[in-house]
Enzyme design. Sequence first.
Site, PDB file in Angstrom:
ATOM      1  N   TYR A 155       0.832  -1.204   0.000  1.00  0.00           N
ATOM      2  CA  TYR A 155       0.000   0.000   0.000  1.00  0.00           C
ATOM      3  C   TYR A 155       0.864   1.251   0.000  1.00  0.00           C
ATOM      4  CZ  TYR A 155      -3.723   3.263   1.309  1.00  0.00           C
ATOM      5  OH  TYR A 155      -4.608   4.316   1.328  1.00  0.00           O
ATOM      6  N   ILE A 188      -9.503   8.797   7.400  1.00  0.00           N
ATOM      7  CA  ILE A 188     -10.818   9.297   7.005  1.00  0.00           C
ATOM      8  C   ILE A 188     -11.894   8.266   7.349  1.00  0.00           C
ATOM      9  CG2 ILE A 188     -12.185  10.238   5.094  1.00  0.00           C
ATOM     10  CD1 ILE A 188      -9.619  11.828   5.739  1.00  0.00           C
ATOM     11  N   THR A 190     -14.398   6.198   6.527  1.00  0.00           N
ATOM     12  CA  THR A 190     -14.930   5.568   5.320  1.00  0.00           C
ATOM     13  C   THR A 190     -15.035   4.055   5.545  1.00  0.00           C
ATOM     14  OG1 THR A 190     -12.735   5.153   4.388  1.00  0.00           O
ATOM     15  CG2 THR A 190     -13.774   7.279   3.851  1.00  0.00           C
TER      16      THR A 190
END
Length: 251
Positions: A155, A188, A190
Amino acid sequence: METPFKNKVALITGGTSGIGKATAIAFAKKGAKVVVVDKNEDSEALSSIKKIAEKMLFIQCDVSNSTEVKLMIEKTIATFGRLDYAFNNAGIEGRVAITTDCSEENWDNTLNTNLKGIWLCMKYEIPEMLKHHKGVIINCASVAGLVGFYGSPAYVASKHGVIGLTKTAALEYAKEGIRINAVCPGVIDTPMIDRITKKDKEIEKQFAKMEPVGRFGSADEIANAVIWMCSDEASFVTGHPMVIDGGFVAQ
């Protein structure tokens, strides 16, 4: 009152969830025609966007597949005739594992979606923007594109790559009327962060403590930044990785 986004066409990948969905709604509120792209169709999310958008097109697409990305752009042009803005947001977090334990499959899947996917999108978006000598592309990177994260080698590598790719493309098309930038979100609120924390309140508190402001960011806060970067108010901004992270990388 007519806005500068009225009748313009905005394409958002990863558009049925999280930051992508919030950005699709933000563009729709500004009067843009919205192309929502995602690997999976989410009827509830699409319905919420369609209620706001004057015109909306959904395209199912795996951004790591060149044939599908090419068709995505062809469908956009066939429907709306042009492409003005693109938010290349589709991405996956991959599996948690330190570098020596990261599987080749996880590495390939993460890089193919997060980095190759953005390159493929730009490969087909830019030629359409060149026809009008104007356009704005925003690529979704991450604070993980600026610093390292334990247990996330694929990532982190993919998001560092997004920033480098963004800067290179921005230089290549700076004189062609196309601005290319990136956003680097912090933690965030999400579905992605829900998958990481498994909605465990204690883990969520630990993540919130990572942010100097003491809370998660919202998808709307990222969407607002994307809208600004696409606006003429940001006309002198290109090649820039904008950090929207509550102070995370300032520590």
